[in-house]
Design an enzyme around this catalytic site. Structure first.
Site, PDB file in Angstrom:
ATOM      1  CD  GLU A 160     -80.515 101.158 -36.843  1.00 22.26           C
ATOM      2  OE1 GLU A 160     -80.137 102.262 -36.400  1.00 22.26           O
ATOM      3  OE2 GLU A 160     -81.607 101.005 -37.420  1.00 22.26           O
ATOM      4  CD  GLU A 266     -77.746 103.590 -39.414  1.00 20.09           C
ATOM      5  OE1 GLU A 266     -78.726 104.319 -39.136  1.00 20.09           O
ATOM      6  OE2 GLU A 266     -77.851 102.438 -39.877  1.00 20.09           O
TER       7      GLU A 266
END
Length: 358
Positions: A160, A266
């Site tokens: 991320e 995710e």
């Protein structure tokens, strides 16, 4: 057979072949980074009334990819995800035929949009020295997996990374040059660690699955640095990243604009109310049935991405043991009983039952 019938048959066969190829290529995935720790501590997971090893349960429901994170050692915050732990999990998964995605955090603990902490032993290095450290750490980590016979099929160079890596030196938007140095070093480290084996695909992972504007800003900027990568990874949690329609539109934009494969690497939904989703209305009730319906709709949207560019979905995390609030997004209740969401991929991965008596 008439010409019209022949054309229709050809189109039908071509459509079926394309769907079959896509089903084979699609990553029905789960991040199972906590699974081994939970089972080592005595947690028993059940599929219906049958207790079984967690990896077997997911494999029996069509899961074909496993995602595992690894932290730079020494790992902090009582997390299990050091190199040896992750190697052992990868080896267990390989025995069952899983493909393997490795998530390099470049931190001693969680790295995400809100924090990208530089490992303590890397703090006093210069930028040039730290860039070299990213390369050697990545190279040696990938080499360890290769030597253990579990070279990943894909590697995330950072987790991320919307706001950079290795703060403060590699933070974004302030330090794009430094950030690019680190990501480039990681990519080169993957290649060096792979040796003569086929090199894993490279994923660049950001968290903004529902935002066209943030996706465009990040990847337009990244591409100016000419860093090679293969796959765009998104996190998509509906309480943070927009509606399912936002996700659908961004998948289409990303597929059409960047011509890269995409993975929703995710995602999660709660089967009971949880702190993170409080005061945020979701697309389905926070119930076992609502959790199932969320993954079912998400999969439908992913499979409709233009040019079949969306190549997979990974749930974070469906088997966490008794880790407090995270149990709310698990595929198992606190007693280890499976929930309806576990069955969602069955219709995509299991053959339909015969009805002709054979």
């Amino acid at each position: 057979m008439s010409l019209r019938a022949s054309i229709l048959l050809s189109l039908l066969l071509a459509s079926f072949a394309g769907a079959t190829a896509h089903a084979v290529d699609f990553a029905f995935g789960a991040d199972l980074s906590f699974l081994k720790q939970a089972e080592d501590r005595g947690k028993i997971f059940k599929d219906g009334t049958n207790a079984a090893p967690g990896l077997e349960i997911f494999r029996n429901h069509g899961y074909n990819w496993i995602r595992l994170r690894v932290f730079v050692e020494p790992v902090s915050n009582n997390l299990p995800n050091d190199l040896q732990y992750t190697l052992a999990m990868a080896q267990d998964a390989k025995k069952l035929g899983y493909k393997f995605l490795l998530d390099l955090h470049y931190a001693n603990s969680w790295a995400d949009p809100g924090k990208q902490p530089t490992p303590g032993t890397w703090m006093d290095l210069s930028h040039k020295e730290r860039t070299k450290k990213v390369f050697t750490y990545t190279r040696d980590t990938i080499a360890a997996f290769r030597e253990a016979g579990v070279l990943p099929a894909m590697v995330q160079v950072g987790n991320e990374v919307t706001h950079g890596v290795l703060w403060p030196d590699g933070s974004l938007p302030k330090n794009w040059d430094n950030f690019a140095d680190y990501i480039r070093a990681g990519v080169k480290g993957v290649a060096a660690g792979s040796g003569k084996a086929p090199q894993p695909k490279i994923m660049i992972h950001i968290d903004q699955g529902g935002s066209i504007a943030k996706t465009k800003y990040f990847f337009d900027k990244l591409n100016r640095y000419k860093i090679p990568y293969d796959v765009i990874g998104f996190s998509y949690y509906p309480w943070w990243h927009g509606t399912l329609m936002d996700l659908r539109d961004n998948l289409a934009f990303t597929a059409n604009t960047y011509r890269k494969d995409i993975i929703i690497v995710e995602t999660a939904y709660n089967w009971r109310p949880a702190r993170e989703s409080a005061d945020r209305s979701g697309p389905f009730p926070e119930s076992p049935e609502g959790q199932r319906d969320f993954l079912d709709e998400l999969t439908r949207i992913a499979l409709q991405t233009p040019d079949q560019r969306c190549k997979g979905i990974f749930w974070w995390e469906p088997a966490v043991g008794n880790r407090g609030n995270l149990v709310s997004r698990s595929f198992f209740d606190e007693d280890g009983n499976s929930l309806p969401v576990l069955n969602v991929f069955d219709k995509y991965t299991r053959p339909k039952p015969r009805t002709d008596g054979q």
